[in-house]
Design an enzyme around this catalytic site. Structure first.
Site, mmCIF file in Angstrom:
data_model
loop_
_atom_site.group_PDB
_atom_site.id
_atom_site.type_symbol
_atom_site.label_atom_id
_atom_site.label_comp_id
_atom_site.label_asym_id
_atom_site.label_seq_id
_atom_site.Cartn_x
_atom_site.Cartn_y
_atom_site.Cartn_z
ATOM 1 N N SER A 10 33.477 42.953 44.565
ATOM 2 C CA SER A 10 33.893 43.222 45.943
ATOM 3 C C SER A 10 33.134 44.420 46.491
ATOM 4 C CB SER A 10 35.396 43.509 45.981
ATOM 5 O OG SER A 10 35.718 44.148 47.206
ATOM 6 N N HIS A 35 32.151 39.371 46.604
ATOM 7 C CA HIS A 35 33.424 39.188 47.302
ATOM 8 C C HIS A 35 33.407 40.103 48.529
ATOM 9 C CE1 HIS A 35 37.844 38.328 47.197
ATOM 10 N NE2 HIS A 35 37.984 39.563 47.625
ATOM 11 N N ASP A 37 35.671 41.511 51.654
ATOM 12 C CA ASP A 37 37.052 41.675 52.107
ATOM 13 C C ASP A 37 37.091 41.943 53.607
ATOM 14 O OD1 ASP A 37 38.725 41.464 49.708
ATOM 15 O OD2 ASP A 37 37.527 43.157 48.999
ATOM 16 N N MET A 39 39.262 42.530 56.872
ATOM 17 C CA MET A 39 40.616 43.003 57.231
ATOM 18 C C MET A 39 40.667 43.335 58.717
ATOM 19 S SD MET A 39 41.445 45.485 54.026
ATOM 20 C CE MET A 39 40.856 45.109 52.373
ATOM 21 N N HIS A 68 37.043 36.762 51.675
ATOM 22 C CA HIS A 68 38.510 36.838 51.629
ATOM 23 C C HIS A 68 38.990 37.315 53.000
ATOM 24 C CE1 HIS A 68 42.120 39.080 49.529
ATOM 25 N NE2 HIS A 68 42.533 38.145 50.365
ATOM 26 N N MET A 70 41.612 38.532 55.298
ATOM 27 C CA MET A 70 42.945 39.145 55.449
ATOM 28 C C MET A 70 43.150 39.424 56.935
ATOM 29 S SD MET A 70 42.611 41.551 52.109
ATOM 30 C CE MET A 70 40.847 41.300 52.093
ATOM 31 N N MET A 139 46.816 37.544 44.524
ATOM 32 C CA MET A 139 46.660 38.994 44.725
ATOM 33 C C MET A 139 47.484 39.735 43.669
ATOM 34 S SD MET A 139 44.549 39.369 47.140
ATOM 35 C CE MET A 139 44.584 41.161 47.056
ATOM 36 N N GLY A 144 44.663 45.420 51.232
ATOM 37 C CA GLY A 144 44.366 46.484 52.202
ATOM 38 C C GLY A 144 43.340 47.483 51.701
ATOM 39 N N GLY A 147 40.978 50.125 44.708
ATOM 40 C CA GLY A 147 41.416 51.281 43.927
ATOM 41 C C GLY A 147 42.908 51.375 43.686
ATOM 42 N N ASP A 177 42.661 39.165 42.108
ATOM 43 C CA ASP A 177 42.069 40.214 42.940
ATOM 44 C C ASP A 177 43.040 41.384 43.041
ATOM 45 O OD1 ASP A 177 40.698 41.666 44.874
ATOM 46 O OD2 ASP A 177 40.953 40.167 46.465
ATOM 47 N N GLY A 178 42.577 42.549 42.569
ATOM 48 C CA GLY A 178 43.361 43.779 42.703
ATOM 49 C C GLY A 178 43.603 44.436 41.359
ATOM 50 N N GLY A 179 42.994 45.585 41.169
ATOM 51 C CA GLY A 179 43.204 46.339 39.933
ATOM 52 C C GLY A 179 42.625 45.673 38.698
HETATM 53 C C1 DX5 Z 1 42.272 44.342 48.380
HETATM 54 C C2 DX5 Z 1 41.027 43.502 48.328
HETATM 55 C C3 DX5 Z 1 40.358 43.551 47.023
HETATM 56 C C4 DX5 Z 1 39.844 44.919 46.640
HETATM 57 C C5 DX5 Z 1 39.873 45.041 45.141
HETATM 58 O O1 DX5 Z 1 42.890 44.153 49.565
HETATM 59 O O2 DX5 Z 1 41.335 42.154 48.592
HETATM 60 O O3 DX5 Z 1 39.310 42.587 46.915
HETATM 61 O O4 DX5 Z 1 38.537 45.145 47.090
HETATM 62 O O5 DX5 Z 1 39.633 46.366 44.770
HETATM 63 P P1 DX5 Z 1 39.867 46.888 43.290
HETATM 64 O O6 DX5 Z 1 39.046 46.009 42.368
HETATM 65 O O7 DX5 Z 1 39.385 48.298 43.328
HETATM 66 O O8 DX5 Z 1 41.334 46.767 43.034
HETATM 67 ZN ZN ZN Z 2 39.749 40.634 48.148
#
Ligand code: DX5
Ligand code: ZN
Length: 220
Positions: A10, A35, A37, A39, A68, A70, A139, A144, A147, A177-179
């Site tokens: 991402s 990826h 993102d 938003m 993605h 959002m 997710m 949003g 990190g 996706d996420g962490g």
């Molecule tokens: C969050 C995004 C993720 C984000 C992941 O809203 O959809 O794709 O970039 O970031 P990390 O890998 O740092 O959790």
């Molecule tokens: Zn994402």
């Protein structure tokens, strides 16, 4: 795509003053997808990128662009993102009252169609769309920001969706996706995920982008 597992890096955590170079570094380190993102400041609190950035990424790399969305009312922008060069467009169940027609719209523009659900959304909400989806995204943080800490409740959602996809005979990607990092990726893989999004673990890896990608890939 022939690979059984993919890493989708991402760019949300990339250094945008050097975006082209950072994408090239990820590509030469063997990342599978990028990826992106998107938003809108409504569906999620943050505002990030639009078709303009996808178009710039498209010129910077031949890698698939895993976009993605959002955003509220994503159907208004699908054509613009497809024209800008998205390879796949993933839309949230929370934002699509007519998901079947939105997935159809995405496919009619030549893109892979993905469906995604938030941590608070019951897993059953995506079941009706699994047979139509090329990708299902779970997710593991509230969308949003990059990190954030991984939410372990998402592991059982992945396992539930894996069972349903297998019972349908679906070869859709099951993305998380996420962490995602070297500690959480194996848990999601064991639950049945096949595509792993990572921003921080790639672009903010202390030893650099290549080390970030290699450390994740070594677990696949
Ligand atoms: C969050 C995004 C993720 C984000 C992941 O809203 O959809 O794709 O970039 O970031 P990390 O890998 O740092 O959790
Ligand atoms: Zn994402």
């Amino acid at each position: 795509m022939a690979n059984k597992y993919v890493i989708s890096s991402s760019i949300l955590s990339a250094d945008f003053t050097r975006l082209g170079q950072q994408i090239a570094a990820a590509e030469s380190a063997g990342v599978d997808w990028l990826h992106v993102d998107v938003m809108d400041g409504h569906f999620v609190p943050n505002i990030t990128m639009g078709p303009f950035i996808i178009e710039a990424c498209r010129r910077a790399t031949k890698l698939p662009l895993d976009v993605h969305l959002m955003i509220e009312k994503p159907e208004r922008y699908i054509e613009a993102f497809a024209k800008a060069g998205a390879s796949g467009l993933t839309v949230h169940v929370e934002t699509c009252p007519d998901m079947f027609s939105t997935l159809k719209q995405i496919k009619s523009l030549g893109c892979k169609a993905g469906v995604v659900l938030n941590p608070a959304t019951p897993v059953g909400e995506v079941f009706p769309f699994l047979a139509e989806a090329d990708l299902v995204l779970v997710m593991s943080v509230n969308p949003g920001y990059s990190g954030q800490s991984f939410m372990p409740e998402s592991i059982s959602k992945v396992a539930d969706i894996r069972k349903k996809l297998d019972s349908l005979g679906s070869s859709a990607w099951l993305e998380v996706d996420g962490g995602i990092n070297t500690e959480t990726l194996p848990k999601m893989k064991e639950a049945g995920a096949t595509a792993f999004v990572a921003a921080t673990a790639v672009f903010k890896h202390p030893q650099g982008i290549e080390a970030g990608i290699k450390s994740l890939r070594s677990l696949l």
